[in-house]
Design a protein around this motif. Structure first.
Motif, PDB file in Angstrom:
ATOM      1  N   THR A 185     -10.256  75.492  59.902  1.00 55.22           N
ATOM      2  CA  THR A 185     -11.048  74.557  59.076  1.00 55.22           C
ATOM      3  C   THR A 185     -10.846  72.928  59.589  1.00 55.22           C
ATOM      4  O   THR A 185     -11.259  72.306  58.683  1.00 55.22           O
ATOM      5  CB  THR A 185     -10.321  74.694  57.547  1.00 55.22           C
ATOM      6  N   HIS A 220     -21.046  73.882  58.456  1.00 52.68           N
ATOM      7  CA  HIS A 220     -19.720  74.603  58.260  1.00 52.68           C
ATOM      8  C   HIS A 220     -19.269  75.338  59.520  1.00 52.68           C
ATOM      9  O   HIS A 220     -18.153  75.855  59.507  1.00 52.68           O
ATOM     10  CB  HIS A 220     -19.894  75.385  56.901  1.00 52.68           C
ATOM     11  N   THR A 223      -6.242  76.790  44.780  1.00 53.44           N
ATOM     12  CA  THR A 223      -7.461  77.354  45.430  1.00 53.44           C
ATOM     13  C   THR A 223      -8.782  77.050  44.655  1.00 53.44           C
ATOM     14  O   THR A 223      -8.623  76.647  43.689  1.00 53.44           O
ATOM     15  CB  THR A 223      -7.406  79.094  45.552  1.00 53.44           C
ATOM     16  N   PHE A 224      -9.769  77.464  45.296  1.00 56.32           N
ATOM     17  CA  PHE A 224     -11.174  77.119  44.880  1.00 56.32           C
ATOM     18  C   PHE A 224     -11.119  78.002  43.490  1.00 56.32           C
ATOM     19  O   PHE A 224     -11.821  77.405  42.681  1.00 56.32           O
ATOM     20  CB  PHE A 224     -12.101  77.658  45.766  1.00 56.32           C
ATOM     21  N   GLN A 225     -10.859  79.343  43.530  1.00 55.10           N
ATOM     22  CA  GLN A 225     -10.933  79.974  42.348  1.00 55.10           C
ATOM     23  C   GLN A 225     -10.168  79.390  41.122  1.00 55.10           C
ATOM     24  O   GLN A 225     -10.751  79.147  39.959  1.00 55.10           O
ATOM     25  CB  GLN A 225     -10.612  81.348  42.283  1.00 55.10           C
ATOM     26  N   HIS A 253     -17.080  72.524  46.659  1.00 49.34           N
ATOM     27  CA  HIS A 253     -17.544  73.776  47.566  1.00 49.34           C
ATOM     28  C   HIS A 253     -16.185  74.381  47.984  1.00 49.34           C
ATOM     29  O   HIS A 253     -15.182  73.949  48.144  1.00 49.34           O
ATOM     30  CB  HIS A 253     -18.410  73.077  48.601  1.00 49.34           C
ATOM     31  N   GLU A 254     -16.397  75.780  48.470  1.00 46.45           N
ATOM     32  CA  GLU A 254     -15.177  76.483  49.308  1.00 46.45           C
ATOM     33  C   GLU A 254     -14.661  75.602  50.451  1.00 46.45           C
ATOM     34  O   GLU A 254     -13.581  76.161  50.680  1.00 46.45           O
ATOM     35  CB  GLU A 254     -15.773  78.016  49.572  1.00 46.45           C
ATOM     36  N   THR A 255     -15.345  75.008  50.961  1.00 47.08           N
ATOM     37  CA  THR A 255     -14.861  74.128  52.390  1.00 47.08           C
ATOM     38  C   THR A 255     -14.070  73.128  51.997  1.00 47.08           C
ATOM     39  O   THR A 255     -13.317  72.555  52.832  1.00 47.08           O
ATOM     40  CB  THR A 255     -15.978  73.873  53.130  1.00 47.08           C
TER      41      THR A 255
END
Length: 636
Positions: A352, A362, A478-480, A498-500
């Motif tokens: 990442t 991405h 985390t994203f969640q 965003h997840e990134t």
């Protein structure tokens, strides 16, 4: 015939000299009828004569017309012959004019004079008995003599050049023998000078070997090698480029496949391949096809970017031959051993580290549209499943290799080396800036996990000398976990997370008050400002969606970036935001407790900040702006 008929019809006349008057009248009528018949007979004869004459006239007219037509045809034939003769005369006149106007190339040739020609030329060429009387034959003879002279001159030049060539070849052979004798000595000198080359940072032998190997690179990697070397020599001495991989395998790829030696070996090979095909299952065939499609070129390129602090970013570029794309893998070599910070685990993660180096890049999917159809044939759902083995196909990697695909924004129509040169400098600066930003964040996270907010000396003027609120906890989420927080729902709906991205939770405390800050850290930090969402637990729960002052505190850290950026390139932005958040929490608690308590006695949060006004407007907003060097707080 008519006269005979009339004769037959002639009535009998009975003559009677004596008779009555009626008889005489009858005789008179008889004479008249005879006369009428006679006249009728004559008119018929004349009418028949008229018809005969008319027929004769028509026949003579037709004969005259035929004679006239025949005569006219003869005249036309003669006229046509005359026109043909006139055309031929005109054509011959034109040809004669062309011949008279023709200029031969021999007129430009400087021929010897007539006297010299007869004196020098042999008799078989000069032929005086013919040429003296015929100018044309004289010119031809002079041209033959000129040709003969030139042949003799060229033959002499050829002999001279041949002798010179033999002399030069002998000299070359002598020099070759001399150079061959020098080769072992030069090799020993180069081998002995290797330590000196390393000491002086002048690796001539290494550069020569790399140049020989570079001829076997695929075109995109070769373009990247040339442009990276050029940029390093011109602008960045801390950039180095190396070629690695199996050179022999690369040479085998560039050679054409050799034909089999005999038919027997061909038949044996076919039998062996057929046997293998029978044994292989359908799944095995697909696996083989996938491996073949995702096959990398045996040679790769390594670019090392060295920072001022000694840290190095290693970039490994690969070329997928069948997909016609470039991929990259990364590795970081810090200048010193980094202490383990739990929240900094994703900062230097090779998977990442280079995400979103350019906006929305991405590196999860291949930028080549043709690959989608290739994947469908072998059953590959997405390229993201193979990124850990093959690397990331970022769009900026394709541009560095001179590859341009239709999905790219049509900035220009350039491709190849020009495209690579246009993006080389900006991309290298972004890569070095990304590494420096992540290393700075790593050091800051170590302090944050120990509940300390590091503030540099250049940024001390942004805050008062005494800040009582403190950082109680700093963790990564985390994203969640982030999207489940109630105070960030407006951020998620607006598409700002965003997840990134990287997500963190900071907890600030002072007394019984507890402020939670959910932070979205964009991969392009510090160019992209971290986004804060706040929730306060004190006399109930409040958030930026329900409390105007908390919304104003969010604005203080999210909006006024230029005040908090600090010295360029702005690596202190995150810690300055946290320190300002602590300062704003102090102002909020000290001014709010004065209103909420309403009782005498010691307050939980005594007033220590100097504020011109504690609240303003119908929303009763607090004075969160700090004024240096006066040391008071005011409203914006």
């Amino acid at each position: 015939m008519a006269s005979e008929a009339l004769k037959k019809r002639k009535p009998k006349v009975i003559r009677n000299e004596g008779g009555t008057p009626e008889g005489k009248r009858g005789r008179g009528e008889g004479e008249q009828s005879v006369e009428i018949e006679e006249r009728r007979r004559q008119s018929c004869v004349h009418f028949m004569m008229l018809k005969k004459l008319n027929r004769l006239a028509h026949m003579r007219l037709k004969r005259g017309r035929d004679q006239t037509h025949e005569t006219k045809q003869k005249v036309d034939v003669l006229h046509l012959q005359l026109q043909n003769l006139l055309y031929e005369v005109m054509h011959l006149q034109k040809e004669i004019g062309k011949c008279l106007e023709f200029k031969s190339q021999h007129e430009e040739i400087e021929l010897v004079s007539t006297e010299d020609f007869f004196t020098e030329a042999p008799a078989e060429i000069s032929r005086p008995h013919i040429t003296k009387e015929d100018p044309h034959q004289l010119t031809l003879a002079r041209l033959d003599w000129e040709l003969e002279q030139r042949k003799r001159s060229l033959a002499q030049q050829y002999k001279t050049s041949l002798a010179s060539k033999e002399k030069i070849e002998k000299g070359i052979e002598v020099k070759k023998e001399y150079l061959s004798s020098l080769l072992p000595g030069l090799q020993s000198i180069m081998q002995a000078s290797l330590p000196l080359q390393e000491y002086l940072s002048m690796p001539f032998e290494h550069v020569q070997k790399q140049a020989e190997v570079a001829h076997h690179l695929p075109p995109p990697l070769y373009v990247l090698l040339v442009q990276a070397n050029a940029y390093g020599q011109a602008s960045d001495k801390n950039l180095s480029v190396f070629i690695s991989g199996d050179v022999d395998e690369a040479k085998a790829l560039s050679k054409p496949p050799e034909d089999s030696q005999d038919d027997e070996s061909d038949s044996d090979l076919e039998e062996e391949q057929n046997t293998k095909r029978r044994r292989a299952t359908l799944g095995g065939q697909l696996d083989d096809k996938r491996k073949e499609m995702l096959k990398r070129h045996p040679l790769s390129l390594c670019i090392d970017l060295k920072c001022k602090d000694g840290s190095v970013l290693h970039l490994f570029f690969y070329f997928l031959m069948n997909l016609n794309i470039l991929t990259v893998k990364t590795k970081v070599s810090p200048s010193s051993q980094l202490c383990g910070a739990v929240s900094a685990g994703e900062l230097l993660n090779p998977e990442t580290l280079l995400n979103c180096l350019y906006a929305s890049d991405h590196g999860r999917e291949t930028p080549n549209p043709a690959n989608r159809y290739q994947f469908d044939k072998v059953g590959i759902a997405t390229f993201a499943d193979y990124i850990s083995d093959l690397g990331h196909p970022y769009r900026w990697v394709q541009r560095l290799g001179g590859l341009q695909f239709p999905c790219d924004s049509p900035e220009s129509a350039v491709t190849g080396s020009a495209l690579s040169a246009n993006h080389m400098e900006s991309t290298m600066k972004l890569l070095r800036g990304r590494l420096q930003a992540r290393l700075a964040l790593h050091k800051q996270f170590i302090s944050l996990e120990h509940s300390m907010i590091p503030v540099s000396a250049e940024c001390q003027d942004l805050f008062p000398a005494k800040v009582l609120s403190r950082l109680a906890r700093w963790t990564t989420i985390t994203f969640q976990e982030f999207v489940e927080l109630p105070m960030v729902q407006h951020v998620v709906k607006a598409g700002l997370a965003h997840e990134t991205d990287l997500f963190f939770m900071a907890v600030l405390e002072r007394g019984t008050a507890r402020l939670q800050a959910a932070i979205v850290l964009n991969p392009r930090y510090p160019d992209a400002t971290p986004l804060y969402s706040l929730s306060l637990l004190w006399k109930g729960e409040r958030s930026g969606r329900t409390d105007d002052n908390l919304r104003a505190m969010e604005s203080e850290v999210n909006v006024f970036r230029m005040e908090l950026q600090g010295p360029r390139p702005g690596h202190q932005l995150l810690t300055n935001q946290l320190q300002r958040l602590c300062m704003c929490l102090d102002v909020y608690l000290e001014t709010e407790s004065q209103v909420c308590d309403g009782v005498e006695g010691p307050r939980e949060f005594p007033r220590e900040k100097m504020c011109l006004r504690t609240a303003r407007g119908p929303n009763r907003l607090k004075p969160f702006k700090y004024n240096h060097p006066q040391g008071f707080f005011s409203h914006r």
